[in-house]
Scaffold this motif. Structure first.
Motif, PDB file in Angstrom:
ATOM      1  N   ASP A   1      25.898  -6.426  -6.384  1.00  0.00           N
ATOM      2  CA  ASP A   1      24.958  -5.667  -7.204  1.00  0.00           C
ATOM      3  C   ASP A   1      23.541  -6.106  -6.863  1.00  0.00           C
ATOM      4  O   ASP A   1      23.233  -7.305  -6.828  1.00  0.00           O
ATOM      5  CB  ASP A   1      25.220  -5.898  -8.695  1.00  0.00           C
ATOM      6  N   VAL A   2      22.684  -5.124  -6.636  1.00  0.00           N
ATOM      7  CA  VAL A   2      21.288  -5.414  -6.295  1.00  0.00           C
ATOM      8  C   VAL A   2      20.373  -4.656  -7.240  1.00  0.00           C
ATOM      9  O   VAL A   2      20.795  -3.714  -7.924  1.00  0.00           O
ATOM     10  CB  VAL A   2      20.985  -5.030  -4.827  1.00  0.00           C
ATOM     11  N   TYR A   3      19.121  -5.039  -7.264  1.00  0.00           N
ATOM     12  CA  TYR A   3      18.118  -4.327  -8.047  1.00  0.00           C
ATOM     13  C   TYR A   3      16.772  -4.449  -7.347  1.00  0.00           C
ATOM     14  O   TYR A   3      16.583  -5.304  -6.452  1.00  0.00           O
ATOM     15  CB  TYR A   3      18.039  -4.845  -9.486  1.00  0.00           C
ATOM     16  N   ILE A   4      15.838  -3.591  -7.722  1.00  0.00           N
ATOM     17  CA  ILE A   4      14.498  -3.589  -7.122  1.00  0.00           C
ATOM     18  C   ILE A   4      13.495  -3.876  -8.229  1.00  0.00           C
ATOM     19  O   ILE A   4      13.524  -3.242  -9.290  1.00  0.00           O
ATOM     20  CB  ILE A   4      14.199  -2.238  -6.454  1.00  0.00           C
TER      21      ILE A   4
ATOM     22  N   PHE B   1       9.757   3.452 -14.094  1.00  0.00           N
ATOM     23  CA  PHE B   1      10.171   2.137 -13.592  1.00  0.00           C
ATOM     24  C   PHE B   1      10.953   1.382 -14.666  1.00  0.00           C
ATOM     25  O   PHE B   1      11.989   0.763 -14.381  1.00  0.00           O
ATOM     26  CB  PHE B   1       8.941   1.339 -13.159  1.00  0.00           C
ATOM     27  N   ARG B   2      10.470   1.428 -15.891  1.00  0.00           N
ATOM     28  CA  ARG B   2      11.166   0.724 -16.975  1.00  0.00           C
ATOM     29  C   ARG B   2      12.536   1.332 -17.241  1.00  0.00           C
ATOM     30  O   ARG B   2      13.462   0.624 -17.658  1.00  0.00           O
ATOM     31  CB  ARG B   2      10.324   0.766 -18.254  1.00  0.00           C
ATOM     32  N   ALA B   3      12.684   2.630 -16.998  1.00  0.00           N
ATOM     33  CA  ALA B   3      13.941   3.321 -17.303  1.00  0.00           C
ATOM     34  C   ALA B   3      15.016   3.107 -16.237  1.00  0.00           C
ATOM     35  O   ALA B   3      16.214   3.076 -16.566  1.00  0.00           O
ATOM     36  CB  ALA B   3      13.684   4.814 -17.484  1.00  0.00           C
ATOM     37  N   TYR B   4      14.618   2.967 -14.959  1.00  0.00           N
ATOM     38  CA  TYR B   4      15.605   2.946 -13.878  1.00  0.00           C
ATOM     39  C   TYR B   4      15.477   1.778 -12.906  1.00  0.00           C
ATOM     40  O   TYR B   4      16.306   1.630 -12.014  1.00  0.00           O
ATOM     41  CB  TYR B   4      15.517   4.249 -13.065  1.00  0.00           C
ATOM     42  N   TRP B   5      14.435   0.994 -13.029  1.00  0.00           N
ATOM     43  CA  TRP B   5      14.190  -0.063 -12.069  1.00  0.00           C
ATOM     44  C   TRP B   5      14.148  -1.411 -12.787  1.00  0.00           C
ATOM     45  O   TRP B   5      14.205  -1.479 -14.012  1.00  0.00           O
ATOM     46  CB  TRP B   5      12.877   0.175 -11.313  1.00  0.00           C
TER      47      TRP B   5
ATOM     48  N   ASN C   1       0.815  -1.219   0.000  1.00  0.00           N
ATOM     49  CA  ASN C   1       0.000   0.000   0.000  1.00  0.00           C
ATOM     50  C   ASN C   1       0.845   1.265   0.000  1.00  0.00           C
ATOM     51  O   ASN C   1       0.372   2.341   0.376  1.00  0.00           O
ATOM     52  CB  ASN C   1      -0.929   0.009   1.235  1.00  0.00           C
ATOM     53  N   GLY C   2       2.115   1.147  -0.432  1.00  0.00           N
ATOM     54  CA  GLY C   2       2.998   2.310  -0.497  1.00  0.00           C
ATOM     55  C   GLY C   2       2.943   3.003  -1.850  1.00  0.00           C
ATOM     56  O   GLY C   2       2.066   2.732  -2.685  1.00  0.00           O
ATOM     57  N   TYR C   3       3.917   3.869  -2.077  1.00  0.00           N
ATOM     58  CA  TYR C   3       3.982   4.626  -3.338  1.00  0.00           C
ATOM     59  C   TYR C   3       4.404   3.701  -4.473  1.00  0.00           C
ATOM     60  O   TYR C   3       5.253   2.819  -4.294  1.00  0.00           O
ATOM     61  CB  TYR C   3       4.978   5.782  -3.195  1.00  0.00           C
ATOM     62  N   ARG C   4       3.822   3.957  -5.630  1.00  0.00           N
ATOM     63  CA  ARG C   4       4.177   3.177  -6.819  1.00  0.00           C
ATOM     64  C   ARG C   4       4.884   4.074  -7.832  1.00  0.00           C
ATOM     65  O   ARG C   4       4.384   5.147  -8.166  1.00  0.00           O
ATOM     66  CB  ARG C   4       2.934   2.557  -7.457  1.00  0.00           C
ATOM     67  N   VAL C   5       6.016   3.596  -8.292  1.00  0.00           N
ATOM     68  CA  VAL C   5       6.805   4.334  -9.272  1.00  0.00           C
ATOM     69  C   VAL C   5       6.069   4.315 -10.611  1.00  0.00           C
ATOM     70  O   VAL C   5       5.578   3.259 -11.027  1.00  0.00           O
ATOM     71  CB  VAL C   5       8.205   3.706  -9.426  1.00  0.00           C
ATOM     72  N   PRO C   6       5.953   5.467 -11.295  1.00  0.00           N
ATOM     73  CA  PRO C   6       5.295   5.477 -12.613  1.00  0.00           C
ATOM     74  C   PRO C   6       5.922   4.455 -13.559  1.00  0.00           C
ATOM     75  O   PRO C   6       7.131   4.209 -13.524  1.00  0.00           O
ATOM     76  CB  PRO C   6       5.512   6.913 -13.105  1.00  0.00           C
ATOM     77  N   GLU C   7       5.095   3.872 -14.402  1.00  0.00           N
ATOM     78  CA  GLU C   7       5.518   2.753 -15.239  1.00  0.00           C
ATOM     79  C   GLU C   7       6.687   3.119 -16.151  1.00  0.00           C
ATOM     80  O   GLU C   7       7.644   2.342 -16.298  1.00  0.00           O
ATOM     81  CB  GLU C   7       4.336   2.253 -16.074  1.00  0.00           C
TER      82      GLU C   7
END
Length: 231
Positions: free
Chosen positions: A203-206, A151-155, A142-148
């Protein structure tokens, strides 16, 4: 006969007296004309010599004027602050000799590398399988959602990074770091069998998987750590 000779001689003297001054005057006039001809030439040469430095000085002025704007438009070189030897964990303007809780500064902002390690040690799981919970088990994200598009550009799995290079604090014993303008906060502990300094070297990613955001370590695939996103 004598009278004629005397008259002729007198006439000749008169003619010579008239011709000589006229000839002399003609020579003076010719010299004067030559002098007048030379004088304009000399004056013209002097004027040209006087004008040349003025023209050169006038030509140099625009060049100097062009240099000044270039100097004015030069960007001011900023002195970069030396980076700390414990990544980008920042001081935040708090006193490093303040009280600590569990090895972490009371403000949550690590002051040196030892406090960063102490902060991560607090969030290490003793039994990860028992302590870990998915977002579905938590009732959903129920937190903030990164715009799609962002998200594709940096996540996602194609955009990995190292936590240790990012600004961080510790909230409630869990790490919170700054990534892409957002705060990422651990909700899960991290597995106890991971390397103690994994946040420095791995190295990690979300990624958003099924029901919420999770952090993944590329050396330990398939192990999700639940995180929240906020400003």
């Amino acid at each position: 006969m004598t009278m004629k000779l005397a008259v002729s001689a007198g006439t000749l003297c008169l003619l010579l007296g008239t011709i000589a001054p006229a000839y002399t005057q003609q020579q003076h006039e010719e010299k004067g004309q030559q002098g007048q001809q030379h004088q304009p030439q000399q004056q013209q040469q002097a004027q040209q010599q006087h004008q040349q430095p003025a023209q050169q000085q006038h030509q140099q002025r625009p060049a100097q004027r062009q240099q000044h704007p270039q100097q004015a438009n030069r960007p001011v070189q900023r002195q970069e602050k030396p980076q700390s030897n414990y990544g980008s964990a920042y001081h935040g303007g708090v006193q490093p000799n303040g009280p600590t809780y569990g090895g972490v500064h009371h403000s949550g902002i690590p002051q040196h590398q030892g406090q960063v390690r102490a902060g991560f040690a607090q969030s290490r799981a003793k039994s990860w399988n028992d302590e870990h919970r998915t977002w579905a088990q938590r009732g959903g994200y129920n937190g903030y959602r990164v715009p799609e598009d962002r998200f594709r550009a940096y996540w996602g799995s194609n955009h990995y990074f190292r936590i240790f290079r990012l600004p961080m604090i510790f909230v409630g014993g869990y790490p919170r770091f700054r990534y892409d303008g957002y705060w990422v906060t651990f909700i899960d502990p991290w597995p106890g069998d991971w390397a103690a300094n994994w946040y420095e070297t791995d190295d990690v990613y979300i990624d958003y998987v099924n029901d919420g955001y999770y952090l993944y370590d590329r050396l330990y695939p398939g192990i999700p750590i639940a995180v929240t996103i906020s400003f």
